[in-house]
Design a protein around this motif. Structure first.
Motif, PDB file in Angstrom:
ATOM      1  N   SER A  42       1.246  -1.304  -0.150  1.00 41.08           N
ATOM      2  CA  SER A  42      -0.074  -0.189   0.499  1.00 41.08           C
ATOM      3  C   SER A  42       0.778   1.298  -0.390  1.00 41.08           C
ATOM      4  N   ALA A  43       0.750   2.535  -0.630  1.00 39.11           N
ATOM      5  CA  ALA A  43       1.418   3.711  -0.781  1.00 39.11           C
ATOM      6  C   ALA A  43       0.910   4.003   0.518  1.00 39.11           C
ATOM      7  N   LYS A  44       0.364   4.032   1.210  1.00 40.23           N
ATOM      8  CA  LYS A  44       0.415   4.611   2.655  1.00 40.23           C
ATOM      9  C   LYS A  44       1.036   3.892   3.611  1.00 40.23           C
TER      10      LYS A  44
ATOM     11  N   VAL B  43       5.348   5.482   2.133  1.00 42.07           N
ATOM     12  CA  VAL B  43       4.955   6.748   3.028  1.00 42.07           C
ATOM     13  C   VAL B  43       4.984   7.194   4.231  1.00 42.07           C
ATOM     14  N   ALA B  44       3.715   6.076   5.439  1.00 40.08           N
ATOM     15  CA  ALA B  44       4.500   6.028   7.160  1.00 40.08           C
ATOM     16  C   ALA B  44       5.965   5.354   6.963  1.00 40.08           C
ATOM     17  N   GLU B  45       6.211   4.652   6.536  1.00 42.01           N
ATOM     18  CA  GLU B  45       7.368   3.898   6.350  1.00 42.01           C
ATOM     19  C   GLU B  45       8.736   4.618   6.447  1.00 42.01           C
ATOM     20  N   ARG B  46       8.673   5.725   5.141  1.00 46.79           N
ATOM     21  CA  ARG B  46       9.441   6.792   4.764  1.00 46.79           C
ATOM     22  C   ARG B  46       9.453   7.928   5.790  1.00 46.79           C
ATOM     23  N   GLU B  47       8.080   7.876   6.795  1.00 45.36           N
ATOM     24  CA  GLU B  47       7.789   9.435   7.853  1.00 45.36           C
ATOM     25  C   GLU B  47       8.904   9.601   8.913  1.00 45.36           C
TER      26      GLU B  47
END
Length: 160
Positions: A65-67, A70-74
């Motif tokens: 999932s893209a979400k 993004v959460a991992e990157r943040e």
């Protein structure tokens, strides 16, 4: 309209697989359908959204999932930022400790120098007192109270 080219528009009986029948008008006299307004889930209020392996779900399962990405990157950015801040704080603390140590060394050196000067002044005062006592003794001509230069030097060395 042109004559004799259009099909005839007649009454039509519509039969659903659920058993419901109704009449309308069509170019065919009879229609058989699989679902009607009486059995369609949207119209009956029994609609259930079941996505069993749809395209979006299959894509998310395959590539994630893209979400989540993004959460991992943040989270990684936050962790890196926290590490940088901790590094800076540690460097500042080490710098403050080094400055405090240097200040303590300077204070100790100043205290040692002040103690040395105080000891020297005290020795000079002792020598002065001995010289004054010797001078008094010689003026009064008291026997055996004479100090030689060697005795004065020994007294100064002993005081230091």
């Amino acid at each position: 309209m042109k004559q004799d080219i259009h099909p005839e528009y007649v009454d039509c009986v519509v039969k659903c697989s659920c058993g419901n029948t109704f009449t309308t008008r069509s170019t065919k006299p009879e229609l058989k359908i699989d679902i009607c307004n009486a059995c369609h889930p949207f119209y009956t209020g029994t609609q259930k959204l079941i996505d069993t392996g749809g395209r979006v779900q299959r894509f998310a399962d395959r590539f994630g999932s893209a979400k989540d990405v993004v959460a991992e990157r943040e989270a990684a950015k936050k962790a890196e930022r926290a590490a940088q801040i901790a590094e800076r704080e540690a460097a500042k603390k080490a710098e403050r400790e080094a400055k405090a140590a240097a200040k303590a060394e300077r204070a100790a050196a100043f205290a040692a120098k002040a103690a040395e000067e105080a000891a020297r002044a005290e020795a000079e005062q002792d020598v002065q007192n001995m010289e004054d006592a010797a001078a008094e003794a010689t003026t009064e001509e008291a026997p055996g109270v004479e100090l030689t230069e060697g005795e004065v030097a020994e007294a100064v060395e002993a005081a230091e």
